[in-house]
Design a protein around this motif. Structure first.
Motif, short mmCIF file in Angstrom:
data_model
loop_
_atom_site.label_atom_id
_atom_site.label_comp_id
_atom_site.label_asym_id
_atom_site.label_seq_id
_atom_site.Cartn_x
_atom_site.Cartn_y
_atom_site.Cartn_z
N LYS A 167 73.87 36.24 68.96
CA LYS A 167 75.16 36.65 68.37
C LYS A 167 75.39 38.14 68.57
N ASP A 168 74.33 38.91 68.35
CA ASP A 168 74.42 40.37 68.57
C ASP A 168 73.84 40.65 69.96
N THR A 169 74.70 41.02 70.88
CA THR A 169 74.24 41.13 72.28
C THR A 169 74.43 42.56 72.80
N SER A 173 70.34 24.27 67.95
CA SER A 173 71.33 23.23 67.68
C SER A 173 72.65 23.49 68.39
N LYS A 174 72.92 24.76 68.71
CA LYS A 174 74.20 25.08 69.35
C LYS A 174 73.97 25.34 70.83
N THR A 232 69.76 26.76 82.93
CA THR A 232 69.99 27.12 81.54
C THR A 232 69.54 28.55 81.30
N ASP A 233 70.26 29.21 80.42
CA ASP A 233 69.88 30.52 79.92
C ASP A 233 69.56 30.31 78.44
N VAL A 234 68.28 30.48 78.08
CA VAL A 234 67.80 30.21 76.73
C VAL A 234 67.49 31.53 76.04
N PHE A 273 73.84 25.48 81.04
CA PHE A 273 73.74 25.25 79.60
C PHE A 273 73.28 26.56 78.95
N ARG A 274 74.01 26.99 77.93
CA ARG A 274 73.64 28.22 77.19
C ARG A 274 73.04 27.79 75.86
#
Length: 319
Positions: free
Chosen positions: A311-313, A5-6, A64-66, A305-306
């Motif tokens: 979140k934890d990278t 969604s984000k 895009t990086d998914v 597009f990301r």
């Protein structure tokens, strides 16, 4: 299925093709003995050796990086699964043609594997066409085993991570790259990326496309069929887990590269390859610099597009 969604969207710097041609010509000459970069009409990619489901690489190009490597290591997050048709809508290009490098959807395939995505996503009145390949470790002999995805499965899913180039699949003008005899230490992809990075140090540019290793051999890896039960915390641990092979030309590679991360935690380059002789996987570099010959077709992307950014990278396992 992962929550996508984000999605973050950033406009990229897109010089005209003739300007890019000159930049890439000059940059590649520091890494290859023979270089010829031209602006040409895209060849018909439905023909051999490509056999893509579309004719060209043109029409609203974007990358895009998914997901990302943090969903694979240190420990796998198997629920991270994505669908190409959904991704095309997130890219504001429903019905797009998508190519690149991704992980196979382990829930569907029943194991961990490398995915070489080649998907014409569904549009109104037209089902998706999945021409992708996937490569896994053959349990019988521990060697590389490449299969056509649609021979076994009917979906358009992938898992964990994907670096993808999307466009309308139209014919049109593209950048053709011919390079022979590698004199430097960089792969073709890294050499292209560094040429852009050096010439446009404060801008973010991206290229997507396909190239053939016409002569020579290349180093690749394939992930093991089983995800690691032990956390993989360093590049050395990741490399020891991966299975490495030397594979032979001709190899058809599909690549996404970014000159500079605009703050989206991107993987700045990622290339997978397939062949018509049963070898494929994640491309690193050619292993025969004196005899290697490359022929590639690329387009600059207008947007990145990301999707589902971790979140934890961390920076482990991105080579």
């Amino acid at each position: 299925m992962a929550d996508i969604s984000k999605t973050e969207k950033v406009e990229l710097h897109t010089p005209d093709l003739e300007e890019l041609r000159g930049v890439l010509q000059a940059g590649l000459e520091t890494n290859f003995a023979e270089v010829q970069v031209c602006v040409v009409e895209c060849p018909d990619l439905t023909k051999e050796p490509f056999q893509f489901p579309v004719k060209g690489l043109c029409g609203n190009p974007r990358i895009t990086d998914v997901g990302g490597v943090p969903y694979l290591v240190p420990l796998v997050q198997k629920h991270k699964e994505y669908n190409m048709n959904t991704v095309s809508k997130e890219l504001e290009l429903p019905g797009a043609f998508i190519l690149g490098a991704a992980a196979a959807p382990s829930r569907i395939v029943g194991m961990n594997a490398e995915l070489m995505p080649l998907v014409l996503t569904e549009a109104e009145g037209r089902p998706a066409v999945n021409s992708s390949y996937f490569a896994s470790i053959n349990p019988a002999d521990g060697q590389c085993m490449q299969e056509k995805y649609s021979n076994r499965f009917s979906d358009c899913n992938f898992g964990l991570l994907g670096n993808l180039y999307a466009c309308e699949g139209r014919s049109g003008k593209v950048i053709e790259v011919r390079a022979k005899k590698r004199t430097g230490s960089h792969s073709l992809v890294t050499a292209l990326r560094k040429a852009l990075e050096d010439h446009y140090p404060d801008k973010s540019l991206a290229l997507g496309g396909t190239f053939i290793i016409q002569k020579g051999k290349a180093k690749i890896h394939i992930m093991p069929r089983e995800f690691s039960a032990c956390p993989l915390n360093t590049n050395d641990e990741v490399n020891n887990w991966l299975k490495h092979f030397e594979v032979s030309a001709p190899l058809i590679c599909q690549s996404v590269l970014v000159s500079r991360d605009p703050g989206l935690d991107l993987r700045v380059e990622h290339t997978h390859c397939f062949s018509h002789h049963g070898e494929g996987g994640h491309y690193y570099i050619d292993t025969t610099p004196d005899s290697v010959e490359y022929l590639g077709y690329f387009m600059p992307a207008e947007f990145v597009f990301r999707i589902d950014r971790p979140k934890d990278t961390h920076a482990v396992g991105r080579d």
